[in-house]
Design a protein around this motif. Sequence first.
Motif, PDB file in Angstrom:
ATOM      1  N   GLU A 209     -19.254   3.698   5.319  1.00  0.00           N
ATOM      2  CA  GLU A 209     -19.610   2.413   4.728  1.00  0.00           C
ATOM      3  C   GLU A 209     -18.354   1.611   4.444  1.00  0.00           C
ATOM      4  O   GLU A 209     -17.453   2.059   3.735  1.00  0.00           O
ATOM      5  CB  GLU A 209     -20.402   2.624   3.435  1.00  0.00           C
ATOM      6  N   ASN A 210     -18.305   0.430   5.062  1.00  0.00           N
ATOM      7  CA  ASN A 210     -17.137  -0.435   4.901  1.00  0.00           C
ATOM      8  C   ASN A 210     -15.834   0.286   5.234  1.00  0.00           C
ATOM      9  O   ASN A 210     -14.816   0.134   4.561  1.00  0.00           O
ATOM     10  CB  ASN A 210     -17.060  -1.010   3.486  1.00  0.00           C
ATOM     11  N   GLU A 297     -22.706  -1.389   7.315  1.00  0.00           N
ATOM     12  CA  GLU A 297     -21.988  -2.594   6.924  1.00  0.00           C
ATOM     13  C   GLU A 297     -22.567  -3.046   5.589  1.00  0.00           C
ATOM     14  O   GLU A 297     -23.667  -3.591   5.518  1.00  0.00           O
ATOM     15  CB  GLU A 297     -22.144  -3.687   7.987  1.00  0.00           C
ATOM     16  N   SER A 298     -21.862  -2.819   4.550  1.00  0.00           N
ATOM     17  CA  SER A 298     -22.356  -3.096   3.205  1.00  0.00           C
ATOM     18  C   SER A 298     -21.740  -4.385   2.676  1.00  0.00           C
ATOM     19  O   SER A 298     -20.530  -4.600   2.811  1.00  0.00           O
ATOM     20  CB  SER A 298     -22.000  -1.930   2.277  1.00  0.00           C
ATOM     21  N   TYR A 299     -22.587  -5.229   2.103  1.00  0.00           N
ATOM     22  CA  TYR A 299     -22.110  -6.482   1.514  1.00  0.00           C
ATOM     23  C   TYR A 299     -22.342  -6.413   0.011  1.00  0.00           C
ATOM     24  O   TYR A 299     -23.351  -5.882  -0.458  1.00  0.00           O
ATOM     25  CB  TYR A 299     -22.865  -7.674   2.095  1.00  0.00           C
ATOM     26  N   ASN A 336     -29.547  -8.360  -3.179  1.00  0.00           N
ATOM     27  CA  ASN A 336     -29.013  -7.188  -2.471  1.00  0.00           C
ATOM     28  C   ASN A 336     -28.920  -7.519  -0.989  1.00  0.00           C
ATOM     29  O   ASN A 336     -29.927  -7.654  -0.308  1.00  0.00           O
ATOM     30  CB  ASN A 336     -29.918  -5.968  -2.689  1.00  0.00           C
ATOM     31  N   SER A 338     -27.068  -5.538   1.157  1.00  0.00           N
ATOM     32  CA  SER A 338     -26.663  -4.337   1.888  1.00  0.00           C
ATOM     33  C   SER A 338     -27.865  -3.712   2.583  1.00  0.00           C
ATOM     34  O   SER A 338     -28.998  -4.166   2.428  1.00  0.00           O
ATOM     35  CB  SER A 338     -26.030  -3.320   0.931  1.00  0.00           C
ATOM     36  N   SER A 339     -27.600  -2.637   3.327  1.00  0.00           N
ATOM     37  CA  SER A 339     -28.671  -1.963   4.074  1.00  0.00           C
ATOM     38  C   SER A 339     -29.281  -0.811   3.286  1.00  0.00           C
ATOM     39  O   SER A 339     -30.097  -0.055   3.820  1.00  0.00           O
ATOM     40  CB  SER A 339     -28.120  -1.433   5.400  1.00  0.00           C
ATOM     41  N   THR A 364     -33.368  -3.576   0.162  1.00  0.00           N
ATOM     42  CA  THR A 364     -32.549  -4.314   1.128  1.00  0.00           C
ATOM     43  C   THR A 364     -33.080  -5.730   1.314  1.00  0.00           C
ATOM     44  O   THR A 364     -34.288  -5.948   1.458  1.00  0.00           O
ATOM     45  CB  THR A 364     -32.551  -3.575   2.474  1.00  0.00           C
TER      46      THR A 364
END
Length: 405
Positions: A209-210, A297-299, A336, A338-339, A364
Motif C-alpha cells: 500500500e502506497n 493505491e490508498s488515498y 473515504n 481508498s480501496s 470504499t
Amino acid sequence: MTKEYPFFSEGKLVIFNESNKYGYLQPDGSLFKACQYRKTYPFYQGLACIQKKENEIAYLKTNGNELTTQLESDKCILSKGSSFNEKGEAYVQGEAVGVKHCIIDTEGKTLRKAKFSGNTLKNYEFRKPFRFSLIQGTIPPVDGIDVFLKKGKYGFTKKGNTMLPAQFTEASPFKGGYAKVKKHGKYGVLKLSSGNFQGRMIKNSIKVENGKSETVDYQMQIPIGYLNKPVKFEVEEENSGNKTVLSFTESGNDSKDYTFIPTLQDKETEKSYIFSLQADGLLLWEDFQHITIQYIESYPPVLSLPQVASEFKTDSEGYVRADNNNKVDIYATIENRSSETLHITITIGGNGVTEETRSLSVGTSSYGRISTSINDIKERKPVEVFVKTSTGLKQSKIIKVKPFI
C-alpha cells in the motif's frame, strides 16, 4: 569413513584422516581410537584386526586394549592376520626366529597349526566378506528410509516425506540408524534422531500500500535437540542467487518465526522463494514457496469544513437564523477514497457547541457524517466550530448565528 566398511560394527566405525591414518568412531560421535594405525578393520566377535606397522598387526578389544596372543607371549611378532570368522577363529602369522602359521581363538590361544595346499588354507574358513553397497541407481530402503537423487545430489526420504534435502555427492542407505555420506569431498556419518523439521508460510499473499509492503512471515518447528543449537535460516529469491540470513523470534516451545520484507521491482505480482535451515554442516530443511502481491493505491480521507444543516437559512449579512429553540444544527463529513474500509474516530465541537465524538466505519468511496448543534443563541455572534479525526486531520470554520426572534 571408509568405502569398504561404511557402517558401524559392534558399535565401532572404521574411519581415516587426511594423513591416511585409521581409527574408530563411536555412535555418539566421539573417537574410540584416534586415527593412528596403518589400517583398521571392522569389529567382529568383540575383536578387530589392526595394522600397526607395515609388517605388524594386533587385535583390538572393545575395551580399547590389545589382545595378547599366545604367539606374542612366545616372543613372536604378529606380521599378518585375518578378522575373526563366524566360529570365533582367526588366522595369524607370527615371526621370531622362524615363521609360525596358526589358528587362534578370541582369547588369543593357539588352536592348531595352519595347513596349506599351495597358497590355500585347508583347515580354516575366512569370514564371509563384509558387504555394504553404495548407492547405484535405485536401491531398496533400509530402516524404512529411501535415498533419492535430485539434480545430481542425494538426499533421504521416509514415506514420501523429505528427511534431508538432496546435498550429498554419495550416500548409503541407513543401517542400524546410521548412514555414510559424502559432501564437499569429505565423508561423514549421519545418525538418526527423533523429531521432525516442519515449516510453513503464515500466508501466501501480501499487500503493498502506497509503496509499503507487508512482511513475509515463515514459521519453523524445530526438534528439541536443535532448539539450543546455532542454526542458520536463509531465504533466497528463486533464480536471483541473492540470499539473506533471517533472525527469528520465539513463537512457542519448539517454534521460531522468521520475517522479512520483500524487494519488489516493477510492480511484480508474484515472487518465489527458497527457505532453508542449516546446522551441523547439513541442510536440514528446504522449502519452495510462492507469494502473490496485491498493490493498493490508498488515498487519504477528506475531512470537510463544518457545515450548517440545509434547513437553516442565511441572511444577506451571512448570519444563520436559529430555530424556535434558538439552536443551529451543524455537521461535518469524512470521505473515504481508498480501496479498503476506513475505521476512524471523529469529533465536532466549539464554543457554545455540544461536543460529539463518533467512531465510524466508512466503506470504499463512501462518506461518514457527524452532527451536533450550536445552542442557546441569544444574540448575533460568530462561533468557531472545529472538527478533527483520530488520524490527525482537523478543520475549523467561523459560523455567524442569530436568535430566532
